[in-house]
Design a protein around this motif. Structure first.
Motif, mmCIF file in Angstrom:
data_model
loop_
_atom_site.group_PDB
_atom_site.id
_atom_site.type_symbol
_atom_site.label_atom_id
_atom_site.label_comp_id
_atom_site.label_asym_id
_atom_site.label_seq_id
_atom_site.Cartn_x
_atom_site.Cartn_y
_atom_site.Cartn_z
ATOM 1 N N PHE A 131 10.980 -20.112 3.423
ATOM 2 C CA PHE A 131 10.772 -20.130 4.868
ATOM 3 C C PHE A 131 10.505 -21.561 5.318
ATOM 4 C CE2 PHE A 131 9.616 -15.943 3.340
ATOM 5 C CZ PHE A 131 10.241 -15.101 4.251
ATOM 6 N N SER A 132 10.637 -21.790 6.613
ATOM 7 C CA SER A 132 10.446 -23.130 7.151
ATOM 8 C C SER A 132 9.005 -23.580 6.952
ATOM 9 C CB SER A 132 10.801 -23.161 8.640
ATOM 10 O OG SER A 132 10.002 -22.231 9.355
ATOM 11 N N GLU A 133 8.807 -24.881 6.924
ATOM 12 C CA GLU A 133 7.481 -25.438 6.706
ATOM 13 C C GLU A 133 6.514 -24.972 7.806
ATOM 14 O OE1 GLU A 133 5.364 -29.815 6.041
ATOM 15 O OE2 GLU A 133 7.541 -29.642 6.252
ATOM 16 N N GLY A 134 5.364 -24.536 7.402
ATOM 17 C CA GLY A 134 4.376 -24.070 8.366
ATOM 18 C C GLY A 134 4.414 -22.574 8.609
ATOM 19 N N ALA A 135 5.507 -21.920 8.200
ATOM 20 C CA ALA A 135 5.610 -20.471 8.387
ATOM 21 C C ALA A 135 4.632 -19.761 7.461
ATOM 22 C CB ALA A 135 7.035 -19.996 8.101
ATOM 23 N N LYS A 136 4.084 -18.654 7.923
ATOM 24 C CA LYS A 136 3.137 -17.871 7.124
ATOM 25 C C LYS A 136 3.690 -16.468 6.910
ATOM 26 C CE LYS A 136 -0.866 -20.449 8.808
ATOM 27 N NZ LYS A 136 -2.163 -20.376 9.519
ATOM 28 N N PRO A 137 4.564 -16.313 5.902
ATOM 29 C CA PRO A 137 5.189 -14.998 5.672
ATOM 30 C C PRO A 137 4.207 -13.960 5.173
ATOM 31 C CG PRO A 137 5.762 -16.509 3.904
ATOM 32 C CD PRO A 137 5.029 -17.322 4.930
ATOM 33 N N LEU A 174 11.917 6.863 0.581
ATOM 34 C CA LEU A 174 12.406 5.549 0.176
ATOM 35 C C LEU A 174 11.384 4.514 0.637
ATOM 36 C CD1 LEU A 174 14.905 4.314 -1.260
ATOM 37 C CD2 LEU A 174 15.784 3.745 1.006
ATOM 38 N N ALA A 175 10.839 3.781 -0.319
ATOM 39 C CA ALA A 175 9.848 2.749 -0.007
ATOM 40 C C ALA A 175 10.514 1.381 -0.021
ATOM 41 C CB ALA A 175 8.709 2.796 -1.017
ATOM 42 N N LEU A 176 10.189 0.551 0.976
ATOM 43 C CA LEU A 176 10.773 -0.786 1.080
ATOM 44 C C LEU A 176 9.689 -1.807 1.363
ATOM 45 C CD1 LEU A 176 12.929 1.114 3.200
ATOM 46 C CD2 LEU A 176 14.307 -0.697 2.212
ATOM 47 N N LEU A 177 9.915 -3.035 0.886
ATOM 48 C CA LEU A 177 9.056 -4.155 1.225
ATOM 49 C C LEU A 177 9.857 -5.123 2.090
ATOM 50 C CD1 LEU A 177 7.376 -4.918 -2.235
ATOM 51 C CD2 LEU A 177 6.541 -3.431 -0.400
ATOM 52 N N TYR A 178 9.286 -5.464 3.238
ATOM 53 C CA TYR A 178 9.893 -6.448 4.133
ATOM 54 C C TYR A 178 9.008 -7.692 4.153
ATOM 55 C CZ TYR A 178 13.329 -3.182 6.051
ATOM 56 O OH TYR A 178 14.379 -2.315 6.208
ATOM 57 N N ARG A 179 9.629 -8.861 4.141
ATOM 58 C CA ARG A 179 8.855 -10.107 4.105
ATOM 59 C C ARG A 179 9.345 -11.077 5.189
ATOM 60 N NH1 ARG A 179 5.091 -12.627 1.270
ATOM 61 N NH2 ARG A 179 5.189 -14.862 0.868
ATOM 62 N N HIS A 202 6.474 5.508 7.695
ATOM 63 C CA HIS A 202 5.129 4.926 7.659
ATOM 64 C C HIS A 202 5.279 3.422 7.526
ATOM 65 C CE1 HIS A 202 1.057 3.911 6.260
ATOM 66 N NE2 HIS A 202 1.683 3.163 5.360
ATOM 67 N N ALA A 203 4.405 2.664 8.187
ATOM 68 C CA ALA A 203 4.374 1.209 8.025
ATOM 69 C C ALA A 203 2.930 0.752 7.911
ATOM 70 C CB ALA A 203 5.064 0.519 9.202
ATOM 71 N N SER A 204 2.664 -0.148 7.000
ATOM 72 C CA SER A 204 1.305 -0.662 6.801
ATOM 73 C C SER A 204 0.817 -1.350 8.069
ATOM 74 C CB SER A 204 1.279 -1.652 5.634
ATOM 75 O OG SER A 204 1.749 -1.059 4.456
ATOM 76 N N ASP A 205 -0.490 -1.233 8.341
ATOM 77 C CA ASP A 205 -1.040 -1.829 9.559
ATOM 78 C C ASP A 205 -1.762 -3.146 9.309
ATOM 79 O OD1 ASP A 205 -3.327 -0.975 8.304
ATOM 80 O OD2 ASP A 205 -3.902 0.493 9.825
ATOM 81 N N SER A 206 -1.807 -3.591 8.066
ATOM 82 C CA SER A 206 -2.401 -4.886 7.746
ATOM 83 C C SER A 206 -1.905 -5.326 6.374
ATOM 84 C CB SER A 206 -3.934 -4.797 7.747
ATOM 85 O OG SER A 206 -4.380 -3.992 6.664
ATOM 86 N N VAL A 207 -2.043 -6.620 6.106
ATOM 87 C CA VAL A 207 -1.643 -7.141 4.793
ATOM 88 C C VAL A 207 -2.488 -6.501 3.702
ATOM 89 C CG1 VAL A 207 -1.568 -9.210 3.346
ATOM 90 C CG2 VAL A 207 -0.798 -9.320 5.721
ATOM 91 N N GLU A 208 -3.791 -6.320 3.981
ATOM 92 C CA GLU A 208 -4.692 -5.732 2.998
ATOM 93 C C GLU A 208 -4.300 -4.293 2.683
ATOM 94 O OE1 GLU A 208 -6.287 -9.149 4.900
ATOM 95 O OE2 GLU A 208 -5.661 -7.249 5.826
ATOM 96 N N ASN A 209 -3.972 -3.515 3.712
ATOM 97 C CA ASN A 209 -3.561 -2.130 3.481
ATOM 98 C C ASN A 209 -2.202 -2.064 2.792
ATOM 99 O OD1 ASN A 209 -5.713 -0.564 4.255
ATOM 100 N ND2 ASN A 209 -5.117 -0.464 6.392
ATOM 101 N N ALA A 210 -1.330 -3.009 3.100
ATOM 102 C CA ALA A 210 -0.025 -3.049 2.424
ATOM 103 C C ALA A 210 -0.220 -3.212 0.924
ATOM 104 C CB ALA A 210 0.832 -4.190 2.982
#
Length: 396
Positions: free
Chosen positions: A173-179, A315-320, A359-367
Motif C-alpha cells: 500500500f502507499s506510504e502512510g496507509a494503514k491497512p 464461505l469465509a473471506l478476508l479483505y484487506r 456477517h462482517a467484523s465490526d472491529s480489527v480486534e473482533n476480526a
C-alpha cells in the motif's frame, strides 16, 4: 461411477480486474459439482516450473500447450509482466466426471468466445493472421485430463504450505496507509447457488484486496463461541416488555378469577417475569442463530457432536485495505435487511435480521477473535485442504 476431485485456479489478473465474483458465481452454479475447499494461492517460482512441466505432458495440441506455458511463466510468477501480486483463488470440486464437466462445460476451451463459458465471458484470446497468439488471458486454470489432474493435485499438496493460505503480507500500500484485515462470512448457501459470487462482486466496489478464503462448515462449538457475545446483548435488546406481559397476565387471569386482580399485583409479577424470562428468551434466539449457521439442532447434539462440522456451508473471506472494516460494513448495510438502503448487500439478498446474507467484523480486534475461532488465522485451513487432497490421491 467414482467421484473425481479437481480444481479451478482463478488467475491473478482476474482478481486484479475484480472478476472474482462473476467467475466464482459461474463455478458454483453451472457445474453441478460440490465445492469442497478454497484457499488463496500465490505460486512460487518452483511451483510454476513444475506446473509448466505437467502442462507439457498433458493431452492436447502442442501449440496450445505452448500458449498456456508462456502465459503461466509470464503471469503467475511474483515478478510477472503486469507487475501485480500473484494472488490467485484456488477452489476444489468433487463429483462424477468432474474433470471434464469443469473443463468443457463451465470453464471452456482456451480460445473460447462463447459467453456461456467462463473463458468466453472473462477470458481473451487474440490470434494474428500468421497463427501466432498476440494476447491470451484464460481467466481460470484447471486440469486438462485425468493424468495431469493427478499430477497437479500432487503439486498443490507439495506447495500449499509455502505458497497458499492467508496472503496479508504480499499486498503493498502507499506510504502512510494503514491497512486493516476484516473477516466476512457469506451465510449458508445452497449447492449450485451463484449467491456467494454475486455478493463478492458487490464487495469489489470497495477496492479492497481478498487475502484469505475458506469454505466453512461451522460446528456448534465454533458457532457458540463465535456468537457468544450476542447472548448478553439479546438479554437486554430482546427483553420482554413488562407492560405486554402485564396485559397477557390480566387477560389470562380473568378466566380463572371472578374478581379484578389489582394492577399493582399484576405489574409486580410482570416485572419479575421479565427479569426471569430474559435469559431464557435470549438463549432461545441465540440457539436459532447457531442452528441456522451450522444446520444442526443444538438441543439434540451431545457435547462430542458439537465439535463435528455442521451441514450448512458458508464461505469465509478476508479483505484487506485502508478502513476495511467500515468499507465492508457500508456495502453490507444494517443488520436488519429491511432497513438497508437500496443497493446494499443485505437489502438485496437478506431476508431478515438473522438471514441477512453475510456477517462482517465490526472491529480489527473482533476480526482477529473471529478468525481464530473458524481457523482462518494462520495455516489451519491449508492443512485441512492438504489432508483432503492427500486422502483422495492415496485412494487412486
Amino acid at each position: 461411477m467414482e467421484e473425481e476431485l479437481t480444481y479451478a485456479l482463478i488467475t491473478p489478473y482476474s482478481l486484479l480486474k475484480s472478476r472474482t465474483g462473476g467467475i466464482l458465481g459461474r463455478l458454483l452454479s453451472l457445474s453441478n459439482l460440490e465445492v469442497i475447499g478454497a484457499t488463496m494461492f500465490a505460486p512460487g517460482d518452483e511451483f510454476v516450473e513444475k506446473y509448466c512441466e505437467t502442462i507439457g505432458e498433458q493431452e492436447g495440441k502442442s501449440s496450445w500447450k505452448e500458449v498456456m506455458i508462456n502465459y503461466i511463466n509470464s503471469s503467475l510468477r511474483k515478478g510477472n509482466k503486469f507487475g501485480i501480486t500473484n494472488r490467485a483463488v484456488l477452489l476444489f470440486f468433487k463429483g462424477h466426471n468432474a474433470i471434464k464437466k469443469l473443463k468443457d462445460d463451465v470453464i471452456g476451451p482456451i480460445s473460447s468466445f462463447q459467453g456461456h463459458t467462463i473463458r468466453g465471458s472473462f477470458g481473451d484470446y487474440i490470434e494474428r493472421s500468421d497463427g501466432t497468439v498476440e494476447y491470451f488471458e484464460p481467466a481460470v486454470l484447471t486440469a486438462a485430463d485425468h493424468n495431469s489432474n493427478k499430477k497437479q493435485l500432487k503439486l498443490f499438496t507439495d506447495y500449499l504450505t509455502n505458497d497458499g493460505g492467508i496472503l496479508e503480507n504480499i499486498v503493498s500500500f502507499s506510504e502512510g496507509a494503514k491497512p486493516e484485515t476484516t473477516l466476512v462470512i457469506l451465510k449458508p448457501f445452497e449447492k449450485q447457488s451463484p449467491l456467494p459470487g454475486n455478493i463478492i462482486d458487490m464487495f469489489s466496489r470497495t477496492g479492497l484486496f481478498i487475502v484469505g478464503i475458506k469454505l466453512l462448515s461451522m460446528s456448534i462449538a465454533q458457532a457458540e463461541e463465535f456468537y457468544g457475545p450476542l447472548v448478553g446483548i439479546f438479554e437486554e435488546k430482546l427483553k420482554p416488555k413488562p407492560e405486554k406481559i402485564a396485559a397477557q397476565l390480566r387477560e389470562g387471569l380473568k378466566s380463572i378469577f371472578s374478581f379484578e386482580i389489582p394492577d399493582v399485583t399484576i405489574n409486580e409479577h410482570a416485572t419479575q417475569l421479565t427479569e426471569q424470562l430474559k435469559g431464557i428468551n435470549a438463549k432461545h434466539e441465540f440457539n436459532k442463530i447457531v442452528h441456522y449457521m451450522t444446520g444442526l439442532d443444538v438441543a439434540k447434539a451431545t457435547e462430542a457432536e458439537k465439535k463435528n462440522p455442521g451441514t450448512a456451508r458458508c464461505l469465509a473471506l478476508l479483505y484487506r485495505g485502508p478502513n476495511a472494516i467500515n468499507e465492508i460494513r457500508n456495502i453490507l448495510g444494517p443488520t436488519d435487511s429491511k432497513k438497508g438502503e437500496p443497493g446494499k448487500v443485505r437489502r438485496i439478498y437478506g431476508e431478515d435480521i438473522m438471514k441477512n446474507a453475510a456477517h462482517a467484523s465490526d472491529s480489527v480486534e473482533n476480526a482477529e477473535r473471529e478468525r481464530k475461532i473458524i481457523g482462518l488465522w494462520k495455516s489451519e485451513s491449508v492443512k485441512e485442504l492438504k489432508t483432503l487432497i492427500e486422502d483422495y490421491l492415496s485412494n487412486k
